[in-house]
Design a protein around this motif. Sequence first.
Motif, PDB file in Angstrom:
ATOM      1  N   PHE A  35       0.826  -1.203   0.000  1.00  0.00           N
ATOM      2  CA  PHE A  35       0.000   0.000   0.000  1.00  0.00           C
ATOM      3  C   PHE A  35       0.862   1.256   0.000  1.00  0.00           C
ATOM      4  O   PHE A  35       0.521   2.250  -0.634  1.00  0.00           O
ATOM      5  N   ILE A  36       1.969   1.203   0.730  1.00  0.00           N
ATOM      6  CA  ILE A  36       2.899   2.334   0.711  1.00  0.00           C
ATOM      7  C   ILE A  36       3.433   2.522  -0.708  1.00  0.00           C
ATOM      8  O   ILE A  36       3.503   3.652  -1.213  1.00  0.00           O
ATOM      9  N   MET A  37       3.793   1.419  -1.367  1.00  0.00           N
ATOM     10  CA  MET A  37       4.318   1.492  -2.732  1.00  0.00           C
ATOM     11  C   MET A  37       3.253   2.006  -3.705  1.00  0.00           C
ATOM     12  O   MET A  37       3.541   2.849  -4.553  1.00  0.00           O
ATOM     13  N   LEU A  38       2.033   1.488  -3.582  1.00  0.00           N
ATOM     14  CA  LEU A  38       0.944   1.927  -4.457  1.00  0.00           C
ATOM     15  C   LEU A  38       0.663   3.419  -4.277  1.00  0.00           C
ATOM     16  O   LEU A  38       0.587   4.169  -5.253  1.00  0.00           O
ATOM     17  N   GLY A  39       0.508   3.838  -3.035  1.00  0.00           N
ATOM     18  CA  GLY A  39       0.224   5.245  -2.761  1.00  0.00           C
ATOM     19  C   GLY A  39       1.345   6.149  -3.221  1.00  0.00           C
ATOM     20  O   GLY A  39       1.110   7.204  -3.825  1.00  0.00           O
TER      21      GLY A  39
END
Length: 189
Positions: A35-39
């Motif tokens: 999620f950190i990577m996606l965001g």
Amino acid sequence: MTTAANGGGGADPRLQTAAAEHPDRLALHPADRPFIMLGSALAVAATAVIGGALVYGVIMRYAFNTSSQISTELPTYLFPWLIAGGVIAAMGRRGHLTVDYFTNKFAPERRRRVELYMWVLSALTHVFVLLLSFQLIVPMSRQLSPMLGWPVLWSFLAFMVTIAVLAVQCGIRAYATLTEAAEEGENRA
């Protein structure tokens, strides 16, 4: 925050209390990384395109004495995606707003129960808001951006994606809280 009261020599110790008392709560769960990577990817991509469009608009204005509709419309169109990326990454990094003053004072078992309730309630609330947002798809698909006539729906989808991802993140946090409690129960036995 440095003040004269604490000698101006570093962060206010009151702000570090939660981290000192509960360091395990600040550790990232392995499920947070995607999620950190996606965001982050969403935010960086939106920022790059917005920045490029704005630079293009400045060049067109000052070098060629003309305006560019795309350099005006595109940043407005992509801004919700920039915000969506930031919100998703912040949630993954646990940088979202929390009021944990009272829960930090609870015993660990009670704190976990409150956190479990909070994450389940948050996940259900996000799912409810997502379901409500589906009712806006048809009206949003009929609206067009003022200059280039792009469908506003693509910009609105940033909100829907954000709410869906936050619901999943809250569900993962609820599951992690539940399994953490079960593992501690097994370790005590």
